[in-house]
Design a protein around this motif. Structure first.
Motif, mmCIF file in Angstrom:
data_model
loop_
_atom_site.group_PDB
_atom_site.id
_atom_site.type_symbol
_atom_site.label_atom_id
_atom_site.label_comp_id
_atom_site.label_asym_id
_atom_site.label_seq_id
_atom_site.Cartn_x
_atom_site.Cartn_y
_atom_site.Cartn_z
ATOM 1 N N ASP A 1 0.826 -1.204 0.000
ATOM 2 C CA ASP A 1 0.000 0.000 0.000
ATOM 3 C C ASP A 1 0.863 1.259 0.000
ATOM 4 O O ASP A 1 0.822 2.044 -0.945
ATOM 5 C CB ASP A 1 -0.923 -0.007 1.218
ATOM 6 N N SER A 2 1.625 1.460 1.057
ATOM 7 C CA SER A 2 2.408 2.687 1.160
ATOM 8 C C SER A 2 3.691 2.454 1.949
ATOM 9 O O SER A 2 3.747 1.595 2.829
ATOM 10 C CB SER A 2 1.587 3.803 1.823
ATOM 11 N N LEU A 3 4.681 3.266 1.605
ATOM 12 C CA LEU A 3 5.976 3.222 2.270
ATOM 13 C C LEU A 3 6.354 4.658 2.593
ATOM 14 O O LEU A 3 6.593 5.467 1.693
ATOM 15 C CB LEU A 3 7.006 2.574 1.343
ATOM 16 N N LEU A 4 6.375 4.975 3.894
ATOM 17 C CA LEU A 4 6.554 6.350 4.345
ATOM 18 C C LEU A 4 7.923 6.505 4.986
ATOM 19 O O LEU A 4 8.252 5.803 5.948
ATOM 20 C CB LEU A 4 5.452 6.724 5.339
ATOM 21 N N VAL A 5 8.723 7.441 4.467
ATOM 22 C CA VAL A 5 10.087 7.677 4.951
ATOM 23 C C VAL A 5 10.107 9.025 5.656
ATOM 24 O O VAL A 5 9.873 10.071 5.035
ATOM 25 C CB VAL A 5 11.091 7.658 3.780
ATOM 26 N N GLY A 6 10.378 9.003 6.961
ATOM 27 C CA GLY A 6 10.334 10.223 7.765
ATOM 28 C C GLY A 6 11.499 11.161 7.498
ATOM 29 O O GLY A 6 12.426 10.855 6.737
ATOM 30 N N GLU A 7 11.457 12.309 8.145
ATOM 31 C CA GLU A 7 12.513 13.314 7.976
ATOM 32 C C GLU A 7 13.853 12.782 8.486
ATOM 33 O O GLU A 7 13.927 12.082 9.501
ATOM 34 C CB GLU A 7 12.152 14.597 8.729
ATOM 35 N N ASN A 8 14.905 13.113 7.733
ATOM 36 C CA ASN A 8 16.290 12.797 8.119
ATOM 37 C C ASN A 8 16.550 11.305 8.273
ATOM 38 O O ASN A 8 17.476 10.894 8.988
ATOM 39 C CB ASN A 8 16.664 13.530 9.412
ATOM 40 N N VAL A 9 15.748 10.491 7.630
ATOM 41 C CA VAL A 9 16.044 9.056 7.558
ATOM 42 C C VAL A 9 17.189 8.843 6.574
ATOM 43 O O VAL A 9 17.239 9.469 5.517
ATOM 44 C CB VAL A 9 14.803 8.267 7.109
ATOM 45 N N VAL A 10 18.117 7.954 6.926
ATOM 46 C CA VAL A 10 19.232 7.618 6.042
ATOM 47 C C VAL A 10 19.216 6.112 5.795
ATOM 48 O O VAL A 10 19.388 5.319 6.727
ATOM 49 C CB VAL A 10 20.588 8.036 6.645
ATOM 50 N N LEU A 11 18.987 5.728 4.548
ATOM 51 C CA LEU A 11 19.062 4.327 4.156
ATOM 52 C C LEU A 11 20.334 4.134 3.335
ATOM 53 O O LEU A 11 20.483 4.696 2.249
ATOM 54 C CB LEU A 11 17.838 3.922 3.336
ATOM 55 N N LYS A 12 21.238 3.339 3.878
ATOM 56 C CA LYS A 12 22.538 3.150 3.254
ATOM 57 C C LYS A 12 22.444 2.131 2.110
ATOM 58 O O LYS A 12 21.526 1.329 2.029
ATOM 59 C CB LYS A 12 23.549 2.674 4.304
ATOM 60 N N ALA B 1 -1.043 3.280 -4.491
ATOM 61 C CA ALA B 1 0.270 2.913 -3.957
ATOM 62 C C ALA B 1 1.101 4.178 -3.823
ATOM 63 O O ALA B 1 1.023 5.084 -4.665
ATOM 64 C CB ALA B 1 0.962 1.903 -4.869
ATOM 65 N N LEU B 2 1.912 4.253 -2.759
ATOM 66 C CA LEU B 2 2.641 5.488 -2.471
ATOM 67 C C LEU B 2 3.993 5.184 -1.841
ATOM 68 O O LEU B 2 4.106 4.366 -0.929
ATOM 69 C CB LEU B 2 1.826 6.366 -1.512
ATOM 70 N N ILE B 3 5.030 5.860 -2.342
ATOM 71 C CA ILE B 3 6.312 5.995 -1.646
ATOM 72 C C ILE B 3 6.499 7.478 -1.382
ATOM 73 O O ILE B 3 6.488 8.294 -2.314
ATOM 74 C CB ILE B 3 7.491 5.445 -2.464
ATOM 75 N N TYR B 4 6.660 7.820 -0.106
ATOM 76 C CA TYR B 4 6.711 9.232 0.287
ATOM 77 C C TYR B 4 7.990 9.475 1.082
ATOM 78 O O TYR B 4 8.175 8.928 2.166
ATOM 79 C CB TYR B 4 5.489 9.597 1.131
ATOM 80 N N MET B 5 8.894 10.294 0.530
ATOM 81 C CA MET B 5 10.135 10.660 1.204
ATOM 82 C C MET B 5 10.044 12.106 1.679
ATOM 83 O O MET B 5 9.902 13.028 0.859
ATOM 84 C CB MET B 5 11.335 10.498 0.269
ATOM 85 N N ARG C 1 -2.982 6.569 -9.625
ATOM 86 C CA ARG C 1 -3.054 6.409 -8.173
ATOM 87 C C ARG C 1 -1.766 5.837 -7.587
ATOM 88 O O ARG C 1 -1.699 5.556 -6.396
ATOM 89 C CB ARG C 1 -4.243 5.520 -7.804
ATOM 90 N N ARG C 2 -0.759 5.666 -8.424
ATOM 91 C CA ARG C 2 0.547 5.213 -7.949
ATOM 92 C C ARG C 2 1.515 6.381 -8.031
ATOM 93 O O ARG C 2 1.779 6.905 -9.127
ATOM 94 C CB ARG C 2 1.056 4.034 -8.776
ATOM 95 N N VAL C 3 2.064 6.799 -6.886
ATOM 96 C CA VAL C 3 2.866 8.025 -6.817
ATOM 97 C C VAL C 3 4.141 7.781 -6.009
ATOM 98 O O VAL C 3 4.106 7.165 -4.941
ATOM 99 C CB VAL C 3 2.067 9.179 -6.172
ATOM 100 N N ILE C 4 5.246 8.280 -6.530
ATOM 101 C CA ILE C 4 6.482 8.428 -5.755
ATOM 102 C C ILE C 4 6.688 9.913 -5.510
ATOM 103 O O ILE C 4 6.774 10.704 -6.460
ATOM 104 C CB ILE C 4 7.694 7.833 -6.484
ATOM 105 N N TYR C 5 6.749 10.290 -4.231
ATOM 106 C CA TYR C 5 6.886 11.702 -3.845
ATOM 107 C C TYR C 5 8.243 11.888 -3.179
ATOM 108 O O TYR C 5 8.543 11.253 -2.164
ATOM 109 C CB TYR C 5 5.759 12.096 -2.890
ATOM 110 N N ILE C 6 9.054 12.780 -3.751
ATOM 111 C CA ILE C 6 10.379 13.109 -3.201
ATOM 112 C C ILE C 6 10.345 14.578 -2.806
ATOM 113 O O ILE C 6 10.305 15.469 -3.657
ATOM 114 C CB ILE C 6 11.506 12.868 -4.221
ATOM 115 N N ALA C 7 10.361 14.842 -1.503
ATOM 116 C CA ALA C 7 10.213 16.215 -1.014
ATOM 117 C C ALA C 7 11.466 17.039 -1.283
ATOM 118 O O ALA C 7 12.559 16.511 -1.514
ATOM 119 C CB ALA C 7 9.910 16.191 0.487
ATOM 120 N N ASP C 8 11.304 18.349 -1.233
ATOM 121 C CA ASP C 8 12.430 19.276 -1.319
ATOM 122 C C ASP C 8 13.398 18.971 -0.180
ATOM 123 O O ASP C 8 13.022 18.874 0.981
ATOM 124 C CB ASP C 8 11.912 20.714 -1.214
#
Length: 378
Positions: free
Chosen positions: A271-282, A296-300, A321-328
């Motif tokens: 359904d969705s994958l939510l990445v919070g502020e200042n998360v670092v995935l190596k 479906a959503l990926i939200y950074m 309805r499928r979105v990848i959102y990459i914030a500023d």
């Protein structure tokens, strides 16, 4: 000639000392040679291990899954074995080098090599509409674009601010969107491993062991987990800032990475994958969402960084309805594949392959626009 009576015992004592010293010297030479031979064999085994790794990296697809291949290098009893297994979207190799009673192992992940189109900055499906650029947008590297090409435009009252529309070649994309086999990966995660565990504590699992699976309705993870561990939920998984993850697989309808979390792994949501502020995935990390028809959503969020891959896929129905959102302020180093809409306001160092771009401004919604975004493939 007369000798004092005590000289004989004196001579015997000296003889015993010399004999002991000679024995110690012989033992020293023996053990030194033994250690030298062992050291030499260790060096040889280490070199053979590096050769085996090079063989697996040079042609990883020549090794069948879950089949141990053994080779006698150089015909001198220097043996190696290579085993390839699937681990999420990557291949997991276990390589061994051995001779007599000495053995060395190495375990590592190998990711797929993208096609030449995915080594560009952008691949945008040709739907007969150009890509419009506004604000401080930068495209550095070659780009596969609709035949109508690039144009400068306005979002609200903000026009395009840079001199060149692209720093690279503008190539033609196709009307057919490139496919990835994400569906099969999600099906492979619907397993029933014998390594199911019930009591969950801080867990360190070697990649030489069998995988462990922990499944519950809701999961909140704050433990240290490394290696072949699979976390599954029928509802939601929350990864807290205190968690320490490395090489794990996470599978749930909804996955949330709390602000400030740092780690590495592969995360698969329906359904969705939510990445919070200042998360670092190596590196190498994977964020993937797949379903056939539902949203479906990926939200950074801002300040988050991902080194690896972002995927959204599904059927042609429900494309919007499928979105990848990459914030500023968010950064992706790697590849984005979006069988839907990509709303990009941050930076991508790598490639974006998408059906359409989207800009959601206060004044209007703009399709196939980039606004204050950066994509750098160099």
């Amino acid at each position: 000639m007369n000798f004092k009576a005590g000289i004989l015992s004196y001579v015997l004592s000296i003889s015993m000392v010399i004999s002991a010293m000679l024995s110690m010297l012989v033992l020293f030479v023996y053990y030194s040679r033994t250690e030298y031979l062992k050291y030499s064999r260790g060096i040889r085994i280490a070199q053979n291990l590096e050769d085996a790794i090079e063989i697996s990296i040079a042609s990883p697809k020549s090794f069948e899954y879950a089949v141990r291949q053994t080779h006698d290098l150089y015909g001198k009893g220097d043996s190696i074995s290579i085993v390839r297994n699937k681990w999420g979207l990557m291949d997991h190799f276990v390589v061994s080098s051995y001779r007599d009673d000495l053995i060395r192992n190495r375990s590592y992940l190998i990711a797929f090599c993208p096609e030449k189109e995915a080594r560009s900055a952008i691949y945008l499906q040709d739907e007969g509409r150009s890509l419009s650029l506004a604000g401080d947008t930068k495209i550095i590297g070659d780009a596969y674009l609709p035949k109508s090409g690039l144009q400068s435009a306005y979002v609200g009252r903000v026009g395009y601010k840079n001199k060149d529309l692209i720093e690279g070649l503008s190539l033609s994309s196709d009307s057919d969107f490139p496919e990835v086999n994400l569906k099969s990966v999600f099906r492979s995660l619907d397993f029933d491993y014998s390594g199911m565990v019930k009591d969950f504590v801080d867990t360190l699992v070697s990649f030489y062991a069998s995988p462990l699976v922990y499944e519950d309705y809701d999961l909140v993870i704050s433990e240290s987990i490394q290696g072949q561990v699979i976390l599954k939920s029928q509802s939601k998984v929350v990864i807290t800032v205190d968690a320490e993850l490395e090489n794990v697989l996470v599978f749930a309808p909804v996955i949330e990475l709390d602000s400030g979390f740092t780690g590495q792994g592969q995360f698969f949501a329906e359904d969705s994958l939510l990445v919070g502020e200042n998360v670092v995935l190596k590196y190498p990390s994977v964020l993937a969402v797949y379903n056939e028809h539902k949203p479906a959503l990926i939200y950074m969020k801002k300040g988050s960084e991902v080194s690896g891959w972002l995927f959204i896929d599904g059927s042609d129905v429900g494309l919007r309805r499928r979105v990848i959102y990459i914030a500023d302020g968010a950064v992706v180093e790697g590849m984005i594949y979006c069988n839907g809409l990509t709303e990009l306001y941050g930076d991508v160092v790598g490639n974006v392959t998408t059906r359409r771009f989207l800009v959601n401004a206060p004044s209007a919604v703009y399709e196939n626009y980039l606004f204050n975004a950066s994509v750098d493939a160099t």
